[in-house]
Design a protein around this motif. Structure first.
Motif, PDB file in Angstrom:
ATOM      1  N   ALA A   1       2.483   4.083   8.246  1.00  7.95           N
ATOM      2  CA  ALA A   1       1.021   4.147   8.109  1.00  7.95           C
ATOM      3  C   ALA A   1       0.506   5.550   8.423  1.00  7.95           C
ATOM      4  O   ALA A   1      -0.341   6.095   7.697  1.00  7.95           O
ATOM      5  N   ARG A   2       1.010   6.162   9.488  1.00  7.21           N
ATOM      6  CA  ARG A   2       0.574   7.518   9.854  1.00  7.21           C
ATOM      7  C   ARG A   2       1.002   8.526   8.801  1.00  7.21           C
ATOM      8  O   ARG A   2       0.259   9.461   8.462  1.00  7.21           O
ATOM      9  N   TRP A   3       2.204   8.355   8.284  1.00  3.81           N
ATOM     10  CA  TRP A   3       2.699   9.259   7.238  1.00  3.81           C
ATOM     11  C   TRP A   3       1.860   9.147   5.969  1.00  3.81           C
ATOM     12  O   TRP A   3       1.550  10.147   5.318  1.00  3.81           O
TER      13      TRP A   3
ATOM     14  N   THR B   1      -6.228  -5.254  10.980  1.00  5.34           N
ATOM     15  CA  THR B   1      -6.610  -4.322  12.049  1.00  5.34           C
ATOM     16  C   THR B   1      -5.447  -3.458  12.499  1.00  5.34           C
ATOM     17  O   THR B   1      -5.598  -2.645  13.404  1.00  5.34           O
ATOM     18  N   GLY B   2      -4.282  -3.621  11.888  1.00  3.23           N
ATOM     19  CA  GLY B   2      -3.107  -2.828  12.209  1.00  3.23           C
ATOM     20  C   GLY B   2      -2.092  -2.949  11.092  1.00  3.23           C
ATOM     21  O   GLY B   2      -2.180  -3.851  10.246  1.00  3.23           O
TER      22      GLY B   2
ATOM     23  N   VAL C   1       0.832  -1.203   0.000  1.00  6.27           N
ATOM     24  CA  VAL C   1       0.000   0.000   0.000  1.00  6.27           C
ATOM     25  C   VAL C   1       0.867   1.255   0.000  1.00  6.27           C
ATOM     26  O   VAL C   1       0.590   2.216  -0.726  1.00  6.27           O
ATOM     27  N   ILE C   2       1.917   1.284   0.803  1.00  3.76           N
ATOM     28  CA  ILE C   2       2.824   2.438   0.845  1.00  3.76           C
ATOM     29  C   ILE C   2       3.407   2.715  -0.540  1.00  3.76           C
ATOM     30  O   ILE C   2       3.426   3.858  -1.024  1.00  3.76           O
TER      31      ILE C   2
ATOM     32  N   GLY D   1      -7.829   0.943   6.743  1.00  7.01           N
ATOM     33  CA  GLY D   1      -8.911   0.935   5.760  1.00  7.01           C
ATOM     34  C   GLY D   1      -8.387   0.728   4.352  1.00  7.01           C
ATOM     35  O   GLY D   1      -8.985  -0.008   3.553  1.00  7.01           O
ATOM     36  N   ARG D   2      -7.270   1.350   4.032  1.00 10.44           N
ATOM     37  CA  ARG D   2      -6.660   1.171   2.714  1.00 10.44           C
ATOM     38  C   ARG D   2      -6.130  -0.256   2.536  1.00 10.44           C
ATOM     39  O   ARG D   2      -6.191  -0.819   1.436  1.00 10.44           O
ATOM     40  N   MET D   3      -5.617  -0.819   3.596  1.00 10.67           N
ATOM     41  CA  MET D   3      -5.140  -2.207   3.535  1.00 10.67           C
ATOM     42  C   MET D   3      -6.290  -3.158   3.210  1.00 10.67           C
ATOM     43  O   MET D   3      -6.168  -4.037   2.346  1.00 10.67           O
TER      44      MET D   3
END
Length: 314
Positions: A155-157, A184-185, A95-96, A167-169
């Protein structure tokens, strides 16, 4: 001898030969006789690399397939969702990289990521508040030594919060057809992140198409400025011939898990054999023993698949 046959006998013999050549049945003496199969003028091609008899683990789940080769998926165990621990980070990286191709601005380590460096009950990397790393470097810190705090920082970035990133995952998982997967993480630390061996192979196929991700997971060891010492990959199977990834995962709820990728040692060496083992080790085993069980099970599968010539060009 043949010259003594009557014209009527010749005609009968010719008719029988015509029927046999056509592959149809013949009525003789009131009974229908099916001719034996005849060799084809052009024999069927022999399929190379037939799936081998794989040495499956004694319990848990497993799956193996050849990327891009239909009909090669082989599955062991009931495919019910189970915790996958740090194997989760493969989806995080995917995702990143989809959202932010490498080459952008540096990412600053926030206070939360620095504090999490001291968490003793999980896998983390020693980074301090105010340090800056490139996206590629943080992906390495997440995937090679399996830094949970690096995963959550990314993830925060990317999405502003870990919750939004999750949600994107899950959206990405749905698009890949991973119907039995819930994230969930971003790190896999939560036991509520669950998947199956078959779903993780779907992810592996997509992940190994990304050149940056593919290069990182094949890296056995590296150094990063600002991080003390050499960074060693948690995947010990990279020492095996042909192995080029992918990601380990170990926790008390998940047991030992390993998502792996390997090239065949003969035949078409550009092909990838993908596999995963989940839920390895016994319930009372120490985490290191569970991790070792995942390595042992995966090594047997890799060696068997490589030696079989399974991934030869058809």
């Amino acid at each position: 001898m043949l010259s003594r046959l009557s014209p009527r006998t010749w005609l009968l013999a010719a008719a029988v030969c015509a029927v046999l050549a056509a592959g149809t049945s013949l009525v003789y003496g009131g009974a229908r006789v099916q001719p034996a199969s005849w060799p084809q003028a052009r024999p069927e091609p022999i399929a190379l690399g037939r799936p081998p008899a794989l040495p499956w683990p004694s319990h848990g789940q497993a799956a193996v397939a050849v990327a891009g080769q239909a009909g090669t998926l082989r599955v062991y165990g009931k495919q019910r969702p189970v915790p996958i621990a740090s194997v989760t980070k493969v989806m995080t990286a995917l995702v990143i990289l989809r959202d932010h191709p490498p080459g952008g601005p540096s990412i600053r380590v926030d206070r939360q990521a620095a504090i999490e460096s001291g968490n003793r009950d999980e896998s983390t990397v020693a980074i301090t508040e105010g340090q800056s790393f490139t996206e590629r470097q943080l992906l390495e810190l997440m995937l090679i030594p399996s830094g949970n705090n690096a995963a959550r920082l990314l993830a925060r970035w990317d999405a502003g919060s870990e919750e939004a990133f999750v949600g994107r995952m899950n959206t990405t998982a749905a698009k890949l057809g991973m119907k039995n997967t819930t994230y969930t993480g971003a790190s896999g630390y939560e036991p509520t992140t669950v998947s199956t061996a078959v779903d993780q192979l779907k992810l592996a196929r997509q992940a190994m198409k990304d050149p940056v991700l593919r290069d990182i997971v094949a890296t056995a060891r590296t150094t990063i400025p600002g991080v003390k010492g050499e960074i060693v990959n948690s995947n010990k199977l990279l020492a095996l011939p042909g192995v080029v990834g992918l990601k380990t995962g170990t926790s008390t709820p998940a047991g030992g898990a390993l998502l792996w990728a390997a090239h065949p040692t003969s035949g078409d060496r550009d092909r990838l054999i993908l596999g995963v083992v989940l839920r390895q080790g016994e319930p009372g085993d120490a985490l290191e023993d569970r991790k070792k069980a995942a390595f042992v099970a995966s090594r047997r599968l890799i060696v068997a698949a490589q030696r079989s010539g399974w991934a030869k060009t058809r």
